[in-house]
Scaffold this motif. Structure first.
Motif, PDB file in Angstrom:
ATOM      1  N   PRO A 180       8.494 -14.249  -1.555  1.00 31.31           N
ATOM      2  CA  PRO A 180       8.769 -13.920  -0.953  1.00 31.31           C
ATOM      3  C   PRO A 180       8.212 -12.250  -0.502  1.00 31.31           C
ATOM      4  N   ILE A 181       7.780 -11.427   0.599  1.00 28.30           N
ATOM      5  CA  ILE A 181       6.894 -10.439   0.396  1.00 28.30           C
ATOM      6  C   ILE A 181       7.059  -9.440   0.192  1.00 28.30           C
ATOM      7  N   SER A 182       8.804  -8.749  -0.189  1.00 31.74           N
ATOM      8  CA  SER A 182       9.230  -7.671  -0.728  1.00 31.74           C
ATOM      9  C   SER A 182       9.320  -7.473  -1.712  1.00 31.74           C
ATOM     10  N   THR A 183       8.888  -9.096  -2.574  1.00 28.70           N
ATOM     11  CA  THR A 183       8.808  -8.694  -4.201  1.00 28.70           C
ATOM     12  C   THR A 183       7.041  -7.630  -4.638  1.00 28.70           C
ATOM     13  N   GLY A 184       6.720  -7.709  -3.773  1.00 23.66           N
ATOM     14  CA  GLY A 184       5.350  -7.509  -3.281  1.00 23.66           C
ATOM     15  C   GLY A 184       5.655  -5.442  -3.999  1.00 23.66           C
ATOM     16  N   VAL A 185       6.881  -5.410  -4.025  1.00 19.38           N
ATOM     17  CA  VAL A 185       7.127  -3.463  -4.159  1.00 19.38           C
ATOM     18  C   VAL A 185       8.905  -4.008  -4.759  1.00 19.38           C
ATOM     19  N   SER A 187       0.613  -0.759   0.104  1.00 23.43           N
ATOM     20  CA  SER A 187      -0.147   0.130   0.215  1.00 23.43           C
ATOM     21  C   SER A 187       1.133   1.259   0.302  1.00 23.43           C
ATOM     22  N   GLN A 188      -0.197   2.353  -0.450  1.00 23.99           N
ATOM     23  CA  GLN A 188       0.926   3.253   0.289  1.00 23.99           C
ATOM     24  C   GLN A 188       1.164   3.997   1.723  1.00 23.99           C
ATOM     25  N   THR A 189       2.313   3.601   2.131  1.00 22.75           N
ATOM     26  CA  THR A 189       2.461   3.889   3.570  1.00 22.75           C
ATOM     27  C   THR A 189       3.168   5.175   3.636  1.00 22.75           C
ATOM     28  N   CYS A 190       3.948   5.316   3.171  1.00 24.90           N
ATOM     29  CA  CYS A 190       4.851   7.006   2.846  1.00 24.90           C
ATOM     30  C   CYS A 190       6.061   6.346   3.797  1.00 24.90           C
ATOM     31  N   TRP A 191       7.095   7.371   3.554  1.00 26.46           N
ATOM     32  CA  TRP A 191       7.942   7.104   4.982  1.00 26.46           C
ATOM     33  C   TRP A 191       8.098   7.269   6.394  1.00 26.46           C
ATOM     34  N   GLN A 192       7.709   5.538   6.495  1.00 28.19           N
ATOM     35  CA  GLN A 192       6.883   5.689   8.209  1.00 28.19           C
ATOM     36  C   GLN A 192       6.763   4.477   8.528  1.00 28.19           C
ATOM     37  N   SER A 193       6.951   4.767   9.775  1.00 29.87           N
ATOM     38  CA  SER A 193       7.038   2.836  10.404  1.00 29.87           C
ATOM     39  C   SER A 193       5.861   2.617  10.324  1.00 29.87           C
ATOM     40  N   HIS A 194       4.560   2.974  11.134  1.00 31.81           N
ATOM     41  CA  HIS A 194       3.443   2.758  10.251  1.00 31.81           C
ATOM     42  C   HIS A 194       1.663   3.528  10.228  1.00 31.81           C
ATOM     43  N   SER A 195       1.297   3.325   9.199  1.00 37.12           N
ATOM     44  CA  SER A 195       0.247   4.460   8.587  1.00 37.12           C
ATOM     45  C   SER A 195      -1.236   3.888   8.901  1.00 37.12           C
ATOM     46  N   LEU A 196      -2.376   4.564   8.509  1.00 42.63           N
ATOM     47  CA  LEU A 196      -3.251   4.268   7.799  1.00 42.63           C
ATOM     48  C   LEU A 196      -3.755   3.501   7.072  1.00 42.63           C
ATOM     49  N   SER A 197      -4.596   2.335   6.642  1.00 44.29           N
ATOM     50  CA  SER A 197      -5.739   2.695   5.408  1.00 44.29           C
ATOM     51  C   SER A 197      -7.056   2.842   5.789  1.00 44.29           C
ATOM     52  N   ASP A 198      -7.805   2.948   4.518  1.00 46.17           N
ATOM     53  CA  ASP A 198      -8.661   2.779   4.682  1.00 46.17           C
ATOM     54  C   ASP A 198      -9.159   1.342   3.250  1.00 46.17           C
ATOM     55  N   GLY A 199      -8.108   0.935   2.560  1.00 38.98           N
ATOM     56  CA  GLY A 199      -7.903  -0.397   1.605  1.00 38.98           C
ATOM     57  C   GLY A 199      -8.090   0.319  -0.094  1.00 38.98           C
ATOM     58  N   GLN A 200      -7.966   1.167  -0.060  1.00 38.80           N
ATOM     59  CA  GLN A 200      -8.163   2.310  -1.513  1.00 38.80           C
ATOM     60  C   GLN A 200      -6.835   1.725  -1.984  1.00 38.80           C
ATOM     61  N   GLY A 201      -6.929   0.821  -2.938  1.00 37.85           N
ATOM     62  CA  GLY A 201      -5.686   1.188  -3.699  1.00 37.85           C
ATOM     63  C   GLY A 201      -4.824  -0.445  -3.209  1.00 37.85           C
ATOM     64  N   VAL A 202      -5.150  -1.264  -1.855  1.00 32.99           N
ATOM     65  CA  VAL A 202      -4.858  -2.134  -0.932  1.00 32.99           C
ATOM     66  C   VAL A 202      -4.262  -3.261  -1.769  1.00 32.99           C
ATOM     67  N   MET A 203      -2.871  -3.902  -2.012  1.00 39.32           N
ATOM     68  CA  MET A 203      -3.327  -5.583  -2.531  1.00 39.32           C
ATOM     69  C   MET A 203      -2.968  -6.786  -1.901  1.00 39.32           C
ATOM     70  N   LYS A 204      -2.925  -7.636  -1.749  1.00 39.54           N
ATOM     71  CA  LYS A 204      -2.900  -8.193  -0.561  1.00 39.54           C
ATOM     72  C   LYS A 204      -1.333  -9.082  -1.363  1.00 39.54           C
ATOM     73  N   VAL A 205      -0.206  -9.719  -0.162  1.00 42.48           N
ATOM     74  CA  VAL A 205       0.730 -10.421   0.158  1.00 42.48           C
ATOM     75  C   VAL A 205       0.630 -12.091   0.189  1.00 42.48           C
ATOM     76  N   ASP A 206       0.697 -12.581  -0.672  1.00 38.73           N
ATOM     77  CA  ASP A 206       1.272 -14.139  -0.310  1.00 38.73           C
ATOM     78  C   ASP A 206       2.223 -13.999   0.095  1.00 38.73           C
ATOM     79  N   PRO A 207       3.278 -14.972   1.340  1.00 41.33           N
ATOM     80  CA  PRO A 207       4.111 -15.507   1.443  1.00 41.33           C
ATOM     81  C   PRO A 207       4.760 -16.653   0.781  1.00 41.33           C
ATOM     82  N   LYS A 208       3.529 -17.366   0.574  1.00 38.97           N
ATOM     83  CA  LYS A 208       3.598 -19.064  -0.025  1.00 38.97           C
ATOM     84  C   LYS A 208       4.096 -18.829  -1.207  1.00 38.97           C
ATOM     85  N   ASN A 209       3.531 -17.291  -2.121  1.00 42.85           N
ATOM     86  CA  ASN A 209       3.971 -17.636  -3.437  1.00 42.85           C
ATOM     87  C   ASN A 209       5.214 -16.798  -3.484  1.00 42.85           C
TER      88      ASN A 209
END
Length: 341
Positions: free
Chosen positions: A116-121, A92-114
């Motif tokens: 490494p989660i780092s590949t999501g970005v 998601s759009q986290t910005c440069w911060q350790s925590h963020s709030l989201s309403d789910g817009q533009g968010v995609m789930k990442v499955d670590p079984k498929n």
């Protein structure tokens, strides 16, 4: 506390550390229809340089005093949002911060079984989409054609060249060090790679592209574009992805006006040049995950990550990115990744 990097001032020319300000604020609580995300990996990308300017572009500029814009891979810490549960991983759009709030817009789930989660970005995220859509939908490679890729060892360029090889093309990379050129050829399977810092760069590139250039995937601009352009063939294509060599310009370049000659060659050779932005091609994400994911599992596509530890090092890493100091997709690891042993 929520660790953040804010845009303190807008750069004039090359950014410096003084343009950023570190801050710590209380971790926010999610309201109704929101979720709290904890950043694991923060992506650093060249486009962020443009967000530091107060100029009209394809996306809104970062505001002074606000966290720098950007995407990240996070874990859901608390959720008051249907469809998202605590412990799930998302991009998601986290910005440069350790925590963020989201309403789910533009968010995609990442499955670590498929993967490494780092590949999501990375290869299965925006860089992968950029490479996939830019080459296949705009470049339209044909078997036997010659493809030149600038920033060939980078997050986008490395994928472009490997897809072009799968499509049966001759692929010539351009990179900025002997180590990067060796990686591009020996590990990624490019046919050749030329160091643009070499004094005889133009001669080496012309020799590598002895039948001219059919597709030039442009990530850089500057001297690389000036050297590739005379080699373009009739009916060649230029997907214009980025121009990192020009991002810090504050005025017109010195020297003669090359625009008339440029347009003359565009006309005579019937060259197609098209700029594109990744979010114009979001409909291609399922194809990216299917095809790139499959090619990774089959060993046909490889990727490299350059992971910087600690959010405190984000500005320095970003400035290095603009100078080509990274080697592979640049990420900042903000917190522990529970999916990696």
């Amino acid at each position: 506390m929520n660790k953040q990097w804010l845009l303190k001032s807008r750069p004039h020319g090359e950014p410096t550390l003084d343009n950023f300000e570190y801050a710590e604020t209380p971790v926010p609580e999610p309201g109704e229809g929101q979720m709290l995300l904890k950043t694991i990996y923060m992506s650093l990308d060249p486009y962020m340089r443009g967000r530091m300017n107060d100029t009209k572009s394809y996306a809104a500029s970062a505001q002074l005093g606000d966290p720098m814009s950007g995407t990240g891979v996070s874990v859901v810490v608390k959720s008051n949002l249907d469809g998202f549960a605590e412990g799930e991983y998302v991009v998601s759009q986290t910005c440069w911060q350790s925590h963020s709030l989201s309403d789910g817009q533009g968010v995609m789930k990442v499955d670590p079984k498929n993967a490494p989660i780092s590949t999501g970005v990375g290869i299965l995220g925006m860089p992968g989409l950029t490479a996939y859509a830019g080459l296949l939908d705009i470049g339209k490679p044909k078997e036997g054609e010659t493809v030149v890729v600038s920033a060939a060892s980078g997050a986008v360029g490395s994928i472009v060249g490997q897809i072009a090889k799968i499509k049966g093309c001759k692929v010539v990379g351009v990179a900025g060090s002997p180590e990067k050129c060796a990686y591009v050829v020996d590990e990624l399977g490019f046919d050749e790679c030329v160091n643009y810092k070499d004094a005889d760069f133009a001669q080496k590139l012309a020799a590598a592209c002895d039948k001219g250039v059919d597709i030039y995937f442009e990530n850089v601009g500057g001297i690389v574009f000036d050297t590739v352009f005379p080699l373009m063939n009739d009916f060649s294509r230029i997907p214009l992805c980025g121009r990192i060599a020009n991002y810090n310009m504050t005025g017109d370049p010195e020297g003669p006006n090359k625009l008339p000659a440029f347009f003359g060659q565009m006309l005579v050779k019937r060259i197609m040049l098209r700029g594109f932005i990744s979010f114009d091609h979001y409909d291609r994400f399922p194809d990216v995950v299917r095809d790139l994911g499959g090619w990774i599992r089959e060993g046909k596509v490889k990727y490299k990550e350059d992971i910087v530890q600690g959010i405190e090092n984000a500005p320095e890493a970003f400035l290095g990115l603009l100078k080509g100091k990274n080697f592979g997709k640049l990420l900042v690891q903000v917190s522990d990744d529970p999916t990696r042993s």
